[in-house]
Design a protein around this motif. Structure first.
Motif, mmCIF file in Angstrom:
data_model
loop_
_atom_site.group_PDB
_atom_site.id
_atom_site.type_symbol
_atom_site.label_atom_id
_atom_site.label_comp_id
_atom_site.label_asym_id
_atom_site.label_seq_id
_atom_site.Cartn_x
_atom_site.Cartn_y
_atom_site.Cartn_z
ATOM 1 N N ASN A 148 -4.590 -2.742 18.561
ATOM 2 C CA ASN A 148 -4.410 -2.944 20.006
ATOM 3 C C ASN A 148 -4.641 -1.667 20.803
ATOM 4 O OD1 ASN A 148 -3.666 -5.565 19.462
ATOM 5 N ND2 ASN A 148 -1.465 -5.190 19.608
ATOM 6 N N LEU A 149 -4.718 -0.541 20.105
ATOM 7 C CA LEU A 149 -4.748 0.755 20.791
ATOM 8 C C LEU A 149 -6.170 1.068 21.261
ATOM 9 C CD1 LEU A 149 -2.377 2.743 18.381
ATOM 10 C CD2 LEU A 149 -1.796 1.383 20.400
ATOM 11 N N ARG A 150 -6.611 0.384 22.283
ATOM 12 C CA ARG A 150 -8.009 0.479 22.724
ATOM 13 C C ARG A 150 -8.339 1.830 23.349
ATOM 14 N NH1 ARG A 150 -9.426 -5.055 22.719
ATOM 15 N NH2 ARG A 150 -8.169 -5.895 21.018
ATOM 16 N N THR A 151 -7.307 2.627 23.723
ATOM 17 C CA THR A 151 -7.585 3.945 24.327
ATOM 18 C C THR A 151 -7.698 5.050 23.276
ATOM 19 O OG1 THR A 151 -5.217 4.364 24.623
ATOM 20 C CG2 THR A 151 -6.391 3.318 26.462
ATOM 21 N N LEU A 152 -7.472 4.687 22.009
ATOM 22 C CA LEU A 152 -7.460 5.673 20.947
ATOM 23 C C LEU A 152 -8.835 6.321 20.787
ATOM 24 C CD1 LEU A 152 -5.166 6.573 19.051
ATOM 25 C CD2 LEU A 152 -6.106 5.067 17.303
ATOM 26 N N LYS A 153 -8.849 7.664 20.755
ATOM 27 C CA LYS A 153 -10.102 8.407 20.582
ATOM 28 C C LYS A 153 -10.153 9.145 19.242
ATOM 29 C CE LYS A 153 -11.009 9.238 25.498
ATOM 30 N NZ LYS A 153 -11.264 10.276 26.536
ATOM 31 N N ASN A 154 -8.985 9.470 18.689
ATOM 32 C CA ASN A 154 -8.939 10.264 17.475
ATOM 33 C C ASN A 154 -7.944 9.630 16.507
ATOM 34 O OD1 ASN A 154 -8.166 12.372 15.555
ATOM 35 N ND2 ASN A 154 -9.261 13.799 16.884
ATOM 36 N N LEU A 155 -8.429 9.210 15.335
ATOM 37 C CA LEU A 155 -7.576 8.546 14.352
ATOM 38 C C LEU A 155 -7.741 9.252 12.998
ATOM 39 C CD1 LEU A 155 -5.678 6.293 13.478
ATOM 40 C CD2 LEU A 155 -7.668 4.778 13.209
ATOM 41 N N GLN A 156 -6.642 9.857 12.520
ATOM 42 C CA GLN A 156 -6.651 10.625 11.279
ATOM 43 C C GLN A 156 -5.847 9.874 10.212
ATOM 44 O OE1 GLN A 156 -8.386 13.777 11.198
ATOM 45 N NE2 GLN A 156 -9.056 12.944 13.163
ATOM 46 N N LEU A 157 -6.561 9.332 9.224
ATOM 47 C CA LEU A 157 -5.937 8.527 8.171
ATOM 48 C C LEU A 157 -6.138 9.132 6.783
ATOM 49 C CD1 LEU A 157 -7.199 5.038 9.429
ATOM 50 C CD2 LEU A 157 -4.841 5.862 9.540
ATOM 51 N N GLN A 158 -6.666 10.364 6.706
ATOM 52 C CA GLN A 158 -7.025 10.940 5.417
ATOM 53 C C GLN A 158 -5.810 11.196 4.539
ATOM 54 O OE1 GLN A 158 -7.401 12.370 8.402
ATOM 55 N NE2 GLN A 158 -7.208 14.601 8.348
ATOM 56 N N HIS A 159 -6.057 11.245 3.231
ATOM 57 C CA HIS A 159 -5.021 11.522 2.230
ATOM 58 C C HIS A 159 -3.869 10.519 2.310
ATOM 59 C CE1 HIS A 159 -6.649 15.300 0.626
ATOM 60 N NE2 HIS A 159 -7.074 15.528 1.844
ATOM 61 N N ASN A 160 -4.228 9.243 2.189
ATOM 62 C CA ASN A 160 -3.250 8.183 2.010
ATOM 63 C C ASN A 160 -3.651 7.371 0.786
ATOM 64 O OD1 ASN A 160 -1.046 7.938 4.208
ATOM 65 N ND2 ASN A 160 -2.873 8.515 5.373
ATOM 66 N N GLU A 161 -3.224 6.118 0.706
ATOM 67 C CA GLU A 161 -3.536 5.279 -0.446
ATOM 68 C C GLU A 161 -4.222 3.987 -0.004
ATOM 69 O OE1 GLU A 161 0.080 4.788 -2.657
ATOM 70 O OE2 GLU A 161 0.547 6.936 -2.605
ATOM 71 N N LEU A 162 -4.978 4.066 1.073
ATOM 72 C CA LEU A 162 -5.666 2.901 1.613
ATOM 73 C C LEU A 162 -6.796 2.456 0.685
ATOM 74 C CD1 LEU A 162 -5.957 4.120 5.314
ATOM 75 C CD2 LEU A 162 -4.233 2.553 4.373
ATOM 76 N N GLU A 163 -6.973 1.149 0.560
ATOM 77 C CA GLU A 163 -8.018 0.607 -0.303
ATOM 78 C C GLU A 163 -9.147 -0.032 0.476
ATOM 79 O OE1 GLU A 163 -6.250 -1.937 -3.212
ATOM 80 O OE2 GLU A 163 -5.069 -0.325 -4.135
ATOM 81 N N GLN A 164 -8.951 -0.243 1.768
ATOM 82 C CA GLN A 164 -10.014 -0.824 2.576
ATOM 83 C C GLN A 164 -9.833 -0.445 4.043
ATOM 84 O OE1 GLN A 164 -9.919 -5.080 2.918
ATOM 85 N NE2 GLN A 164 -7.692 -5.180 3.044
ATOM 86 N N ILE A 165 -10.908 -0.569 4.793
ATOM 87 C CA ILE A 165 -10.846 -0.434 6.246
ATOM 88 C C ILE A 165 -10.989 -1.835 6.818
ATOM 89 C CG2 ILE A 165 -11.864 0.614 8.284
ATOM 90 C CD1 ILE A 165 -12.948 2.813 6.579
ATOM 91 N N PRO A 166 -9.927 -2.382 7.406
ATOM 92 C CA PRO A 166 -9.959 -3.779 7.867
ATOM 93 C C PRO A 166 -10.923 -4.008 9.030
ATOM 94 C CG PRO A 166 -7.694 -2.935 7.699
ATOM 95 C CD PRO A 166 -8.610 -1.771 7.608
ATOM 96 N N ASP A 167 -11.219 -5.273 9.280
ATOM 97 C CA ASP A 167 -12.119 -5.645 10.377
ATOM 98 C C ASP A 167 -11.596 -5.190 11.727
ATOM 99 O OD1 ASP A 167 -13.782 -6.805 8.560
ATOM 100 O OD2 ASP A 167 -13.147 -8.865 8.943
ATOM 101 N N GLY A 168 -10.259 -5.082 11.843
ATOM 102 C CA GLY A 168 -9.681 -4.719 13.126
ATOM 103 C C GLY A 168 -10.149 -3.376 13.660
ATOM 104 N N ILE A 169 -10.657 -2.516 12.779
ATOM 105 C CA ILE A 169 -11.121 -1.199 13.217
ATOM 106 C C ILE A 169 -12.173 -1.325 14.303
ATOM 107 C CG2 ILE A 169 -12.964 -1.029 11.486
ATOM 108 C CD1 ILE A 169 -10.691 1.877 12.456
ATOM 109 N N GLY A 170 -12.901 -2.420 14.297
ATOM 110 C CA GLY A 170 -13.957 -2.622 15.287
ATOM 111 C C GLY A 170 -13.459 -2.783 16.701
#
Length: 600
Positions: A148-170
């Motif tokens: 929902n965070l449509r104003t987001l410009k910078n997203l730092q997700l490195q060094h976690n345990e994520l297995e996929q990037i969901p469709d919502g990223i779009g």
């Protein structure tokens, strides 16, 4: 009188003003300052949970307002600022409260380096958020509300345990910087193509076997890093990314180099540590703006003349390929400052020229341009032994290279050395045989030889004859059966490079500490358990140390004092005092971290 859109600060305060509980770990002075500045930094405070006073900072009155109703102008609480920047980095947080929704004015939220396993759904109500840093946590998935965070410009997700990037990223259509490196991602959504304003995208150190073609829709993308994945190819659509300036594809399984006909602004291309066998004119012609071309550790056999079209090229790394010759006109590239060719079977260039650095190498190449027409038969002539048609001495100027490699031989015939008697042999290549000992007659070459390659044999020990080669500068003993080196090797006081990878060393060879001329020690893939950092410090010329894939249980902090090291490789050891995140930052960061751990 309520201020700030009519929302009262007393909404949750009960009857009258109630002071904040004194036992909370956040000093009242910080809260007061944050109400004025709109910024609160609680990093490195050993917090296991966020105090309620932080979540309530926008709705609770200042704790001292009941004591004095005569505020100065600067202290009037109704004129103070909603919190817009909250830093909770480097604590011990395992979760964030849903009360985060009480901070709707936040534009920056930084909770990196904690122990978060999930994010609250209420994070989706921070509709003003522009930068979110949740890196270095334990996140396995992301809440749907995040999109929902449509104003987001910078997203730092490195060094976690994520297995996929969901469709919502779009849905995050205003993103400019996205980092998902060092996770466990095996697939990424095609909706990434919707991120038309994305400038930087870091996918490094995941488990990707492919990149969706939709990535080519990111017409603003300038930086793409897919290093350390499992890519066997990249989509041809990548060539349509017209704004791309930096592309990192190192440490994958690429067999072919992609073409970039539309990437007119591409300045850096890093494709080292792959399996690329061919580099053709079609790859180089479009790269008119390229300044860094990194092709090291591939299987290239030649460099096309079209490299001369790269007039902006400043750095060319061809290390550890199968290239046997270089175009002499490479020396005329006007901006070339760094040319790395170590680890190639170059026939026409003496090792000592290569070791003198780029400028001397370029000078040598330029000197050969005028000679080339008279040398159409190749950069050097060959003399074949009558008795050994596959044994060759190559004539390089006034020096000779003796080669008897890849014969599966258990001994080197006397005829090989007989043919070289009195000749100024500078290099000996006896690799890829079945030798169990160093040929004793190698001592006959001690007056001139500087380079010996005995790699890929069955050597169990080093003979004293080898120790007599006092001019020796480069010694390759990789892939043998060695578990020790004789102390007599101390006599090799001109030795600069020693390669001992893939042997059976359980201890770091003590004699190496006594050869101060050493610049490069490659001793990966052994069973070494300890190193003596104090003795390594005495090797003040040592710039490269490869200890990968050994049995080091501990890296001594004092190793950080080896400030001359430019390359320190430690991956693949069982130690725990250096986290992978630190190793990933490179040699300078590792040494700095080690120095910070030295007891005072």
């Amino acid at each position: 009188m309520s201020g700030r859109g009519g929302r009262s600060r007393f909404a949750n305060s009960g009857a009258g003003f109630q002071p904040l509980a004194k036992e909370l770990p956040v000093p009242a002075g910080l809260i007061k300052a944050a109400r004025k500045s709109g910024q609160l930094n609680l990093s490195n405070r050993d917090l296991s949970e966020v105090p309620q006073s932080v979540w309530q900072i926008n709705v609770d009155p200042p704790e001292d307002c009941h004591l004095n109703v005569s505020f100065n102008a600067s202290d009037q609480w109704w004129d103070q600022t909603d919190l817009n920047k909250l830093i909770l980095a480097s604590n011990k947080l395992e979760s964030l409260s849903e009360d985060i929704q009480l901070l709707p004015a936040l534009t920056v939220l930084d909770v990196h380096d904690n122990q978060l396993t999930s994010l609250p759904c209420a994070i989706g109500q921070l509709l003003n958020l522009q930068k979110l840093n949740v890196s270095h946590n334990k996140l396995k998935e992301l809440p749907d509300k995040l999109w929902n965070l449509r104003t987001l410009k910078n997203l730092q997700l490195q060094h976690n345990e994520l297995e996929q990037i969901p469709d919502g990223i779009g849905h995050l259509v205003n993103l400019e910087d996205l980092d998902v490196s060092n996770n466990r991602i095996s697939s990424i959504s095609r909706t990434l193509g919707n991120l038309a304003y994305l400038l930087r995208f870091n996918l490094a150190a995941n488990r990707l076997k492919s990149i969706p073609p939709d990535i080519s829709k990111m017409k603003s993308l300038k930086f793409l890093d897919a290093t350390h994945n499992e890519l066997e190819c990249v989509p041809p659509e990548l060539a349509g990314m017209v704004s791309l300036e930096q592309l990192y594809l190192k440490h994958n399984k690429l067999r072919n180099l992609p073409e970039f006909p539309s990437c007119k602004y591409l300045k850096e291309l890093h494709v080292g540590n792959n399996q690329i066998e061919y580099l053709g004119p079609e790859h180089l012609k479009p790269l008119s703006a390229i300044s860094i071309l990194e092709l090291r550790d591939n299987k290239l056999k030649s460099l096309p003349d079209e490299v001369l079209l790269l007039q902006s090229l400043e750095r060319l790394d061809l290390s550890n390929n199968n290239i046997s010759s270089l175009p002499y006109k490479l020396g005329n590239l006007p901006k070339l400052k760094s040319l790395l060719v170590e680890g190639n079977p170059l026939r026409s260039i003496r090792r000592d020229i290569i070791n003198r650095g780029t400028q001397e190498l370029l000078k040598y190449l330029r000197s050969r341009i005028e000679e080339q027409p008279a040398d159409q038969g190749g950069p050097g002539t060959a003399m074949t032994f009558p008795s050994e048609s596959k044994s060759t001495v190559y004539n390089i100027g006034t020096h000779l290279i003796l080669e008897y490699s890849d014969k599966k031989a258990t001994v080197v015939p006397d005829e090989v050395f007989d043919a070289s008697v009195g000749a100024p042999i500078v290099s000996v290549n006896l690799s890829k045989n079945l030798l169990t000992r160093v040929p004793s007659r190698i001592e006959e070459l001690k007056a001139t030889v500087t380079d010996v390659n005995l790699g890929f044999n069955k050597l169990g020990l080093i003979s004293l004859e080898l120790c007599a080669l006092e001019r020796l500068m480069h010694l390759d003993l990789r892939n043998n059966l060695l578990n020790l080196l004789p102390m007599e090797m101390k006599s090799l006081q001109q030795l600069q490079t020693v390669i001992l990878s893939f042997n059976r060393f359980k201890e770091f060879p003590d004699v190496l500490y006594h050869i101060p001329s050493l610049e490069t020690i490659l001793i990966s893939n052994n069973q070494i358990g300890t190193i003596d950092s104090d003795q390594l410090m005495q090797l003040d010329k040592l710039s490269t140390l490869d200890l990968q894939n050994n049995d080091l249980m501990h890296v001594p902090p004092e190793l950080g004092r080896c400030i001359n090291l430019r390359t320190l490789l430690l991956e693949g050891n069982p130690f725990r005092n250096l986290r992978p995140a630190i190793l990933a930052r490179g040699t300078t960061a590792v040494l700095e971290y080690l120095r910070s751990r030295i007891p005072t």
